[in-house]
Design a protein around this motif. Sequence first.
Motif, PDB file in Angstrom:
ATOM      1  N   TRP A  36       0.846  -1.186   0.000  1.00 57.29           N
ATOM      2  CA  TRP A  36       0.000   0.000   0.000  1.00 57.29           C
ATOM      3  C   TRP A  36       0.888   1.245   0.000  1.00 57.29           C
ATOM      4  O   TRP A  36       1.887   1.317   0.731  1.00 57.29           O
ATOM      5  N   ARG A  38       0.423   5.735  -0.378  1.00 54.00           N
ATOM      6  CA  ARG A  38      -0.574   6.793  -0.238  1.00 54.00           C
ATOM      7  C   ARG A  38      -0.039   8.108  -0.777  1.00 54.00           C
ATOM      8  O   ARG A  38       1.174   8.329  -0.821  1.00 54.00           O
ATOM      9  N   ARG A  45       3.723  10.457  -3.720  1.00 53.55           N
ATOM     10  CA  ARG A  45       3.249   9.155  -3.261  1.00 53.55           C
ATOM     11  C   ARG A  45       4.331   8.526  -2.389  1.00 53.55           C
ATOM     12  O   ARG A  45       5.506   8.565  -2.712  1.00 53.55           O
ATOM     13  N   ASP A  89      -2.997  10.966   8.289  1.00 53.40           N
ATOM     14  CA  ASP A  89      -3.133   9.753   7.473  1.00 53.40           C
ATOM     15  C   ASP A  89      -4.071   9.977   6.287  1.00 53.40           C
ATOM     16  O   ASP A  89      -4.214   9.092   5.440  1.00 53.40           O
ATOM     17  N   ALA A  91      -5.355  10.652   2.880  1.00 52.88           N
ATOM     18  CA  ALA A  91      -4.689  10.515   1.579  1.00 52.88           C
ATOM     19  C   ALA A  91      -5.507   9.575   0.705  1.00 52.88           C
ATOM     20  O   ALA A  91      -6.444   8.922   1.184  1.00 52.88           O
ATOM     21  N   TYR A  93      -5.173   6.122  -0.960  1.00 55.29           N
ATOM     22  CA  TYR A  93      -4.363   4.925  -0.739  1.00 55.29           C
ATOM     23  C   TYR A  93      -4.431   4.049  -1.988  1.00 55.29           C
ATOM     24  O   TYR A  93      -5.519   3.737  -2.488  1.00 55.29           O
ATOM     25  N   GLY A 112      -7.053   3.455  -6.494  1.00 50.40           N
ATOM     26  CA  GLY A 112      -6.965   4.301  -5.310  1.00 50.40           C
ATOM     27  C   GLY A 112      -8.277   4.376  -4.555  1.00 50.40           C
ATOM     28  O   GLY A 112      -9.356   4.301  -5.137  1.00 50.40           O
ATOM     29  N   GLN A 114      -9.997   6.682  -1.219  1.00 46.65           N
ATOM     30  CA  GLN A 114      -9.802   7.848  -0.365  1.00 46.65           C
ATOM     31  C   GLN A 114     -10.000   7.481   1.103  1.00 46.65           C
ATOM     32  O   GLN A 114     -11.007   6.855   1.473  1.00 46.65           O
TER      33      GLN A 114
END
Length: 119
Positions: A36, A38, A45, A89, A91, A93, A112, A114
């Motif tokens: 993973w 983000r 990223r 946190d 972002a 992902y 992705g 959210q």
Amino acid sequence: QVQLVESGGGLVQAGGSLRLSCAASGTIFKINAMGWYRQAPGKQRELVATITSDGSTNYADSVKGRFTISRDNAKNTVYLQMNSLKPEDTAVYYCNAARQVGFVINNYWGQGTQVTVSS
């Protein structure tokens, strides 16, 4: 080709939890690692966590002790359990799969999901 479909994002208050899932399909043979990443607005990223085919894990310092990555090989799915979430946190992902063919490693990305953490 490898297709990755993520799910599980959403809005949560600080201190809450979310679990992200990423299901892989297609040519999944020889996927060496999944992970993973983000990307927050205006930022690059960044890696969050990875897990290899033999179960070895790696975490960004910012999520150690709060996030756990795991995989279910029978379901070709990787999970990210996120606890004690913080506003930072927040972002998009992205799920990643790295598949080696000979000496070449091909990276595949999901669309992705959210994650928004409110304070």
